[in-house]
Design an enzyme around this catalytic site. Structure first.
Site, PDB file in Angstrom:
ATOM      1  N   LYS A 152       1.046   4.316  -2.785  1.00 31.29           N
ATOM      2  CA  LYS A 152       0.676   5.683  -2.414  1.00 31.29           C
ATOM      3  C   LYS A 152       1.846   6.647  -2.561  1.00 31.29           C
ATOM      4  O   LYS A 152       1.644   7.836  -2.881  1.00 31.29           O
ATOM      5  CB  LYS A 152       0.107   5.710  -1.000  1.00 31.29           C
ATOM      6  CG  LYS A 152      -1.222   4.966  -0.867  1.00 31.29           C
ATOM      7  CD  LYS A 152      -2.265   5.447  -1.881  1.00 31.29           C
ATOM      8  CE  LYS A 152      -3.612   4.778  -1.697  1.00 31.29           C
ATOM      9  NZ  LYS A 152      -4.619   5.271  -2.657  1.00 31.29           N
ATOM     10  N   TYR A 187       0.838  -1.203   0.000  1.00 37.05           N
ATOM     11  CA  TYR A 187       0.000   0.000   0.000  1.00 37.05           C
ATOM     12  C   TYR A 187       0.871   1.251   0.000  1.00 37.05           C
ATOM     13  O   TYR A 187       0.645   2.185  -0.782  1.00 37.05           O
ATOM     14  CB  TYR A 187      -0.904  -0.034   1.227  1.00 37.05           C
ATOM     15  CG  TYR A 187      -1.864   1.122   1.365  1.00 37.05           C
ATOM     16  CD1 TYR A 187      -3.013   1.189   0.584  1.00 37.05           C
ATOM     17  CD2 TYR A 187      -1.647   2.134   2.294  1.00 37.05           C
ATOM     18  CE1 TYR A 187      -3.915   2.243   0.719  1.00 37.05           C
ATOM     19  CE2 TYR A 187      -2.543   3.183   2.438  1.00 37.05           C
ATOM     20  CZ  TYR A 187      -3.675   3.230   1.652  1.00 37.05           C
ATOM     21  OH  TYR A 187      -4.561   4.270   1.794  1.00 37.05           O
TER      22      TYR A 187
END
Length: 292
Positions: free
Chosen positions: A178, A174
Site C-alpha cells: 500500500k 500489506y
C-alpha cells in the site's frame, strides 16, 4: 474529470452519490474488485450517479450479484478479470472503450491482505500480495492511462489504505504494497496533470468488507486487529466511503482519507513519527501477548 484541485481536507456534507450526477452522468468506468466491499459500493454509487460501469472481479458470480443490485440512471455489467493478468486487464479496458467509445474512470481497487508475523509468511504469499496489490494497479494504469491521454482526460483512482500512509507490524506485506500504491499515485499525478488526467489515492482505515476476515496467519483476528490498530470503534461503511470517493474525484483531490480518526492519526504521524512508532510497537506487543 475536471474540478478544483483539493487538499484532501475539503468540507464534507455526507452527500449521497446522487449529488454527483452532474459530474458522473454518462461517464464510463472500470472498477476492479467489484464483487464485494469497496468495489461493490463504488459500482452502486457510480450507477446512482449516472455512470456506465464495467464491474470486474476474479469471482464472476460476485460481480454479477453486484450488478444485479444497483438502481439508478447509470448501468453496470459484470466481467471476470484477474488483475494479476495484464492482458485480462487490458482486455477489460478495451471492452469499455469498444462499448462506449472511451474510458473516463478506472478504479484500481482489487486487493488482498495477510495478517500475522512476517517470519511466518511464505514467499508464495509475498508474491501473491505483490501481484494483486501492486502489479494489479500497475496493470490498470498501464492499460488505461494511455487511453486517457489520447482522449485528453480521465481519472485514475487507486485504492491504498491507511497502511499506505502509516506503518504497523503484523501486516507488513500489506503495508509494503500500500505504500507502493500511494507513492505511485502521487508521482503519476504530477505527470498526468499535463494531459488533463487526474489521479486520486484512497486511504481508508478499516472498512467493513470481507478483507477484515481474510488473510489471517496464526491466531491474530483480522477484524479486531484492524479496528484496534487504526483507532476506530466501527469499520467504515463502504457505501459512505464510496460517496466520499466520488466527492474526491469530482474535486480532483490527491487523497481521500477516511474517517476523521484516520485523518487525525495521519497528521500526528507526519509531525511525530517517533511517537507513532513507539505506540505501534507497544500495540504489536499487546497483540502478540493476547494471541498466546
Amino acid at each position: 474529470m475536471s474540478g478544483p484541485r483539493g487538499t484532501g481536507y475539503t468540507a464534507r456534507d455526507n452527500a449521497g452519490p446522487e449529488a454527483f450526477t452532474g459530474q458522473f452522468a454518462g461517464r464510463t468506468a472500470l472498477v476492479t474488485g467489484g464483487g464485494s466491499g469497496i468495489g461493490a459500493a463504488l459500482t452502486r454509487a457510480l450507477v446512482a450517479a449516472g455512470a456506465h460501469v464495467l464491474c470486474a472481479d476474479l469471482d464472476a458470480e460476485a460481480a454479477a450479484r453486484t450488478c444485479a443490485g444497483p438502481a439508478g440512471p447509470g448501468t453496470a455489467r459484470p466481467a471476470r478479470v484477474d488483475v494479476t493478468d495484464a492482458d485480462a486487464v487490458a482486455a477489460a479496458v478495451d471492452d469499455v472503450v469498444a462499448t462506449h467509445g472511451r474510458l473516463d474512470l478506472i478504479f484500481n481497487n482489487a486487493g488482498i491482505t495477510f495478517l500475522g508475523n512476517t517470519e511466518d509468511l511464505t514467499l508464495a504469499q509475498w508474491n501473491a500480495i505483490i501481484d494483486v496489490n501492486i502489479r494489479g494497479v500497475v496493470h490498470g494504469v498501464h492499460a488505461a492511462y494511455p487511453r486517457m491521454i489520447e482522449a485528453g482526460g480521465g481519472h485514475i483512482v487507486n485504492t491504498a489504505s491507511m497502511g499506505g500512509l502509516m506503518a504497523a507490524g503484523l501486516m507488513t506485506s500489506y503495508v509494503t504494497t500500500k505504500h507502493a500504491v500511494v507513492g505511485m499515485s502521487l508521482a503519476l499525478r504530477t505527470e498526468a496533470a499535463a494531459y488533463g488526467v487526474g489521479v486520486t489515492v484512497v486511504c481508508p482505515a478499516a472498512v467493513d468488507t470481507p478483507i477484515l476476515d481474510k488473510g489471517e496467519i496464526g491466531r491474530f483476528r483480522g477484524r479486531d486487529y484492524y479496528l484496534e490498530g487504526q483507532g476506530v470503534k466501527h469499520p467504515v461503511d463502504p457505501d459512505v466511503l464510496a460517496a466520499r470517493i466520488l466527492e474526491g474525484v469530482a474535486g480532483d483531490e490527491p487523497f481521500v482519507v477516511e474517517p476523521v480518526q484516520a485523518r487525525i492519526a495521519w497528521r500526528v504521524g507526519r509531525f511525530s513519527p517517533r511517537f507513532v512508532n513507539r505506540m505501534a510497537t507497544k500495540f504489536i506487543a499487546q497483540q502478540r501477548a493476547a494471541a498466546r
